[in-house]
Design a protein around this motif. Structure first.
Motif, mmCIF file in Angstrom:
data_model
loop_
_atom_site.group_PDB
_atom_site.id
_atom_site.type_symbol
_atom_site.label_atom_id
_atom_site.label_comp_id
_atom_site.label_asym_id
_atom_site.label_seq_id
_atom_site.Cartn_x
_atom_site.Cartn_y
_atom_site.Cartn_z
ATOM 1 N N ARG A 5 6.671 12.878 -11.006
ATOM 2 C CA ARG A 5 6.717 12.114 -9.760
ATOM 3 C C ARG A 5 7.672 10.941 -9.855
ATOM 4 O O ARG A 5 8.516 10.739 -9.008
ATOM 5 C CB ARG A 5 5.320 11.604 -9.391
ATOM 6 N N LEU A 127 2.397 13.011 -0.674
ATOM 7 C CA LEU A 127 1.432 11.966 -0.360
ATOM 8 C C LEU A 127 0.262 12.535 0.419
ATOM 9 O O LEU A 127 0.440 13.132 1.477
ATOM 10 C CB LEU A 127 2.093 10.859 0.462
ATOM 11 N N GLY A 189 2.226 5.766 -1.722
ATOM 12 C CA GLY A 189 1.062 6.625 -1.795
ATOM 13 C C GLY A 189 -0.032 6.080 -0.889
ATOM 14 O O GLY A 189 0.215 5.698 0.257
ATOM 15 N N SER A 418 -0.797 6.836 -7.226
ATOM 16 C CA SER A 418 -1.418 7.810 -6.323
ATOM 17 C C SER A 418 -2.922 7.592 -6.203
ATOM 18 O O SER A 418 -3.605 8.319 -5.484
ATOM 19 C CB SER A 418 -1.136 9.234 -6.817
#
Length: 438
Positions: A5, A127, A189, A418
């Motif tokens: 990511r 997301l 996020g 996240s």
């Protein structure tokens, strides 16, 4: 997945030109799917044919192939396409397509012009939708919030002002974002650090103004190849200061400026252009060149699993070469390197945040999380050393906070971003105490 990511976020700091977009929803989704299938099948010339003229100039077939190979290097092969949606941003239609790769899931953002040709392309972390929950340290009964429009003529921006319900002639803080086309909450996020700051500080008697960044609101108007931080950040921050100073209920002599990440690097310079500011706050502001920070992040992420593969080492060496080219001024001013043109890098190199801070005539507060791997406590120490002889500067180091000033344990990873979290209450209290005492 940890590596994947963040390396994509860093490697794809994409800024592309856009045109006005009008087309049918299903037609656009089908064109996006066809484009991605061309990439999957390594049919780069056919994918290139879907670009409009401006994108063809910005991303010829070889560059498109290189970009796609970087994605595949990090994520493995594309397995399938997931859900897609049609979005509108500033009146433009955009297809957001979820893609499932061998090693993870990302969202590909594809923008179409009025002719149905591709005018912009991003590869983004996937997301999940998370409704915002007000942090426990904030009380929405204590403040009001409203949307306002302000800005440089032709570049007006929407923003939110949170105002405590009690008190007159309130102090106010203007928030300045990090790099990229950030929204007013600096959303990453499920996390919204600027919204946390606004709600926390306004619960403690301080007004806060936050706004969408110019590169988010006007992607179609931005001249990417002539972009510098002057247009990206500085002009709008100065306009925001003037705007809040003239707002009813605000004490025009108690205006503060707070910058995070790239914003933290720039607020000393911005503050030097407005001698009436009451104080400047640097939150995780880099004291070193941005290209060095990017390379350091790539190397850190590659080492998270305890080993660096040959493919990863090749990718790191490629980034090292690009960083050297930037430092040696061997990049053309309109040549894209690390996602932005040479002109942007050279302009940023001319700016010295510590030198600008030394010239400020108002108090400063420098905040840093020790678990921040993006702007590290090496930068924090450079701030302390560089400003050691300057009066009116306070420093705060938080041993357990990351780049978003959110808590965690152990070695920091991109995965933390996240996980829903909030700016730590200690940061809110330290900021409020410092602002109210100045």
């Amino acid at each position: 997945m940890r590596k994947v990511r963040s390396m994509i976020v860093i490697a794809c700091v994409c800024l592309f030109l856009f045109s006005q977009l009008v087309s049918s929803e299903e037609g656009l989704k089908k064109k996006a799917e066809t484009f991605l299938m061309h990439l999957k099948n390594e049919e780069f010339e056919r994918a290139f044919d879907q670009f409009n003229d401006e994108m063809k100039k910005a991303m010829p077939p070889k560059k498109l192939e290189k970009t796609w190979n970087e994605v595949v290097f990090k994520l493995g092969e594309l397995h399938s396409l997931g859900e897609s949606g049609l979005l509108e941003e500033g009146g433009y239609q955009i297809v957001l397509q979820t893609c499932d790769f061998e090693k993870g899931r990302i969202d590909v953002k594809i923008v179409f012009d009025e002719e149905g040709e591709i005018a912009g392309l991003w590869f983004l972390p996937h997301l999940e939708s998370h409704p915002y929950e007000c942090p426990e340290y904030a009380n929405k009964d204590l403040f009001m919030e409203g949307e306002l429009i302000f800005g440089v003529k032709g570049w007006e921006l929407p923003g939110n002002l949170t105002m405590p319900k009690k008190g007159k002639n309130l102090p106010v803080v203007v928030l300045v974002h990090g790099s990229g086309p950030n929204d007013r909450d600096e959303t990453l996020g499920p996390n919204k650090p600027f919204k946390d700051l606004a709600y926390g500080l306004s619960s403690r008697g301080i007004a806060v103004f936050r706004y969408d960044k110019r590169t988010k609101v006007y992607p179609n108007k931005i001249d990417v190849f002539n972009l510098t931080v002057e247009q990206e950040t500085i002009e709008d921050a100065l306009a925001a200061i003037d705007f809040v100073r003239a707002t009813d209920g605000i004490d025009e002599d108690r205006v503060f400026l707070l910058g995070h990440s790239l914003g933290g690097q720039l607020v000393p310079e911005i503050g030097g252009r407005d001698e009436r500011l009451s104080g400047v706050v640097v939150m995780a502001g880099s004291a070193r060149p941005l290209e060095e920070a990017i390379l350091e992040q790539i190397e850190y992420i590659a080492k998270l699993d305890g080993k660096i593969t040959k493919d990863e080492e090749r990718e790191i060496e490629r980034i090292r070469k690009q960083v050297r080219l930037i430092k040696e001024h061997k990049v053309g001013e309109e040549e894209l390197v690390l996602g932005v043109p040479g002109r942007y890098w050279y302009d940023l190199q001319k700016r010295d945040p510590i030198k600008s801070a030394l010239a400020l005539n108002c108090p400063m507060l420098v905040l840093q999380g020790k678990r921040d791997y993006q702007v590290t406590w090496e930068d924090y120490n450079l701030w302390k050393e560089g400003l050691s002889a300057k009066k009116g500067v306070a420093f705060r180091l938080y041993s357990d906070l990351n780049h978003l000033f959110m808590g965690g344990e152990g070695r920091p990873t991109p995965e933390e971003y996240s996980i829903p979290n909030h700016v730590d209450e200690r940061v809110i209290n330290d900021l409020a105490g410092w602002i109210l005492s100045n």
